[in-house]
Design an enzyme around this catalytic site. Sequence first.
Site, short mmCIF file in Angstrom:
data_model
loop_
_atom_site.label_atom_id
_atom_site.label_comp_id
_atom_site.label_asym_id
_atom_site.label_seq_id
_atom_site.Cartn_x
_atom_site.Cartn_y
_atom_site.Cartn_z
N LYS A 41 -31.15 -51.86 4.83
CA LYS A 41 -31.22 -50.50 5.39
C LYS A 41 -32.62 -49.90 5.25
O LYS A 41 -33.12 -49.25 6.18
CB LYS A 41 -30.20 -49.60 4.71
CG LYS A 41 -28.76 -49.93 5.05
CD LYS A 41 -27.79 -49.01 4.32
CE LYS A 41 -26.37 -49.53 4.43
NZ LYS A 41 -25.90 -49.59 5.82
N ASP A 250 -29.29 -47.11 10.97
CA ASP A 250 -30.64 -47.14 10.39
C ASP A 250 -31.67 -46.63 11.39
O ASP A 250 -32.63 -45.94 11.01
CB ASP A 250 -30.99 -48.57 9.96
CG ASP A 250 -30.06 -49.09 8.88
OD1 ASP A 250 -29.53 -48.27 8.11
OD2 ASP A 250 -29.85 -50.31 8.82
#
Length: 301
Positions: A41, A250
Amino acid sequence: MVSNVMVLGSANADLVVEVPRRPSGGETLLGSDLHLFPGGKGANQAAAAARAGAATRFLGCVGRDAHADFLLQNLADAGVEVDGVRRGERPTGTAMILLTPDGENSIVVSPGANYSIDVAMAEELAPAWLAADVLVLNLEVPLETVVHVVGRAAAEGVRVLLNAAPAAHLDPVVLQACDPLVVNEYEARIVLGSDREATFEELAADLLAAGARSVVITLGAAGAVVGDADGVEVVPAHRVEVVDTTGAGDAFVGATACELARGANLRDAVRFATAMSAIAVTSKGAQSSYPDRDAVEAFIR
Ligand code: ADP
Ligand code: NA
């Protein structure tokens, strides 16, 4: 104007194999060739912020292995500064992903070097993250580290965007540092430690009441709910042909951070992020599907 985004977080090598079905205990299955993708992430969020146009630095920890070289090269190619990345003794974080025809991917994450980011390492990196216009964190690194960094950064006037993923229950002291907290619907409930029936707008209001300065709840194809002192509002998603939603959240986080660092208000930042992540879901992969700023602006126009 230099808009300065720092991401303190995870980097993973995503190892992907297509298989006809999930193997059962003791079984050996033949799969496709191995696909290697840059992921994690933190790395994805940094790549997205840089593609969106922010001067972006990634602060994390990788191993002394070929996956590390691969991840750092991808970040550099996306325009991310990687000179703050540490190389530790543990292997680079890895996600082993089995793609099955039912679309229910099975994933095992080995955090490896990401879990070497302890409070002491974060403190060594403090001169970098204290210089951020927006500091982005997620929970793929030790929670104790995140709690420390979030608290210190906010106390010193740094704007903190915390993406509470993977989900964890958060103390009000942590929430009070978040401006915004970004979560999906599932994560919102875990953060609150509440399973009461609630609309998304009510969940956003609950997170604000629990202490968050501002909040964004992402809702996939339904868009996002934005909440702050000005109220709670839904920003709808764009209708697009979905190819691969990996890393959409993300892209959303990185784009939001970029816009906030450029001085946008939260609603406008979320509108930009909604467009950037809509484009990202129309092609395969995570980082490789993130458009640059020109493409996002052309899409919005
Ligand atoms: P996560 O993967 O973290 O659960 P979401 O699935 O909520 O994140 O996606 C984040 C954002 O990406 C959404 O708020 C939305 O703006 C955009 N997005 C995700 N899926 C789609 C989709 N199918 N169509 C259009 N936009 C999408
Ligand atoms: Na994609």
